[in-house]
Design a protein around this motif. Structure first.
Motif, PDB file in Angstrom:
ATOM      1  N   ILE A 135       0.846  -1.195   0.000  1.00 37.41           N
ATOM      2  CA  ILE A 135       0.000   0.000   0.000  1.00 37.41           C
ATOM      3  C   ILE A 135       0.878   1.240   0.000  1.00 37.41           C
ATOM      4  CG2 ILE A 135      -1.779   1.256   1.307  1.00 37.41           C
ATOM      5  CD1 ILE A 135      -2.537  -1.520   2.525  1.00 37.41           C
ATOM      6  N   GLU A 160       1.898   4.780   1.096  1.00 31.76           N
ATOM      7  CA  GLU A 160       1.662   5.529   2.331  1.00 31.76           C
ATOM      8  C   GLU A 160       0.925   6.839   2.074  1.00 31.76           C
ATOM      9  OE1 GLU A 160       5.053   4.756   5.526  1.00 31.76           O
ATOM     10  OE2 GLU A 160       5.889   5.441   3.622  1.00 31.76           O
ATOM     11  N   ASN A 191      -2.808   5.734   0.338  1.00 27.95           N
ATOM     12  CA  ASN A 191      -3.492   4.592   0.950  1.00 27.95           C
ATOM     13  C   ASN A 191      -4.100   3.657  -0.097  1.00 27.95           C
ATOM     14  OD1 ASN A 191      -3.923   3.301   3.439  1.00 27.95           O
ATOM     15  ND2 ASN A 191      -6.085   3.875   3.424  1.00 27.95           N
TER      16      ASN A 191
END
Length: 420
Positions: A403, A405, A408
């Motif tokens: 994922i 950061e 998201n």
């Protein structure tokens, strides 16, 4: 009644959506109003037949272009088995969607146009399904009506694909000649191909053995949620403490001794609860709540397993990665979030070993980045230990997602090759 999850794959215009439409239609799994809408749309387009592909191509862009873009999920059942279909797109730029659809499949159907034979995209999807360890593979040679139901043409395609599959890890491979448009060998055996002595596609789907595909040896229970009701109206629930999650491997029974990770403490299972009530055993992929004999500090992301059969607690992971982000590349030193079972940690890309050409299976060791839909082998370093198995041994504890950061958003799917 058990559930078979299967994905369809193949090149553009090979007839994947038509095949699924035919399965739904011939097994009487569609409503009258759905069929009327499809017939009306077919007439509006001026086609002389009912275009069954419209049953699955739900996006307006898909219907306008006559292609599948999104992964369409459809459900139907026969007296023998329930089915979940993932209709995955054939275009090369939607490889990530195909990976998503096939990642949970028990079986993959790769369609090949009998006129065109084995194309680059056919090989690509065959490789991806074996990379994702889909246990059963069916090669459906479609549009046999357009080659006069030729046995010679079918055998030619079978030999060509068998030679390619010998380079892959394909354990169960079945060939079926079909015509999705006319229904030959889809639900019932075709009279147009008396030379074919195998089963129809639906008969194969109903009878393929999948129970032994799941890992029933290694007990793995990632804890998803701790249940503490504290109900004032139900005093008997006041002291209830259960650990909810999906069984990822093995068989659990009341009385079994289990070990908690990361603490290393052992305890016993006193009960197993489900939505319908207590059960005497739980196995993958059941979702259950475990009651344990001792008060141990257990939280989301922890793992329950057998004392003498534990997953590796690893922070150094080698994995095959399918990069799914558009406009963002995976590079050495990239910092991402890794989600493995129910545990989330931060991860650093320590090394990009090679990029894999899925058409030729060539390894490009000079690659410095992975772009959209590209696959490569990387080494990751995580901030906390993950309780992992090799993907070849357990797809649930051997798979993960990465994922970004900042957004998201999911940027990659990964399969663990080695951990230490």
């Amino acid at each position: 009644m058990d559930i078979l999850r299967f994905a369809t794959a193949g090149s553009v215009d090979d007839g994947k959506s038509t095949l699924i439409g035919r399965l739904l239609f011939d097994s009487k799994a569609i409503f009258e109003d759905q069929l009327e809408a499809v017939e009306r749309t077919s007439r509006d387009r001026g086609t002389e037949y009912t275009d069954l592909s419209l049953l699955t191509d739900g996006l307006r862009a898909e219907r306008e272009q006559g292609i599948t873009i999104d992964v369409a999920y459809r459900y139907f059942a026969t007296p023998k088995r329930k089915f979940i279909i993932a209709d995955t797109p054939g275009h090369i730029q939607y490889t990530r969607n195909m990976v998503t659809g096939a990642s949970t499949a028990d079986l993959a159907i790769i369609l090949i146009d009998a006129r065109k034979g084995v194309l680059e995209q056919s090989r690509r999807h065959a490789f991806l399904t074996t990379l994702l360890r889909v246990p059963h593979l069916v090669l459906a040679v479609n549009k046999m009506d357009l080659v006069d139901y030729s046995e010679a043409r079918f055998e030619e395609i079978r030999e060509e694909f068998t030679a390619f599959a010998s380079k892959l890890n394909a354990s169960d491979l079945t060939f079926i000649p079909i015509s999705a448009l006319h229904g030959d060998n889809v639900v019932s055996r075709s009279e147009n191909m008396p030379w074919y002595d195998g089963s129809s596609l639906l008969h194969h789907l109903e009878n393929v053995h999948i129970a032994s595909d799941r890992n029933l040896v290694d007990v793995r229970f990632p804890v998803q949620y701790v249940i503490r009701p504290h109900s004032a109206t139900s005093p008997e629930l006041h002291d209830y403490r259960g650990y909810a999650g999906q069984v990822a491997g093995g068989v659990l029974k009341p009385g079994d001794e289990v070990l908690h990770l990361p603490s290393g403490l052992t305890t016993t299972i006193t009960g197993i609860d489900t939505f319908e009530g207590p059960v005497e055993e739980a196995f993958a992929p059941m979702s259950v709540t475990l009651r344990l004999g001792d008060d141990i500090d257990i939280s989301r992301g922890d793992m329950i397993c057998r004392p003498n059969n534990q997953p590796q607690a690893a922070q150094e992971i080698d994995a095959m990665i399918c990069w799914m982000a558009d406009g963002l590349k995976l590079q050495q030193r990239s910092k991402l979030i890794i989600k493995h079972t129910t545990r989330t940690a931060r991860a650093l890309v320590r090394d990009l070993h090679y990029r894999l050409d899925v058409n030729t299976l060539h390894r490009d060791e000079s690659a410095t980045a992975l772009g959209l839909n590209e696959i490569g082998r990387v080494s990751l370093r995580t901030t906390q230990p993950l309780f992992v198995d090799d993907y070849a041994r357990n797809r649930l504890t051997g798979g993960f997602i990465l994922i970004d950061e900042a957004t998201n958003g999911t940027v990659a799917a990964g399969m663990i090759v080695d951990a230490h």
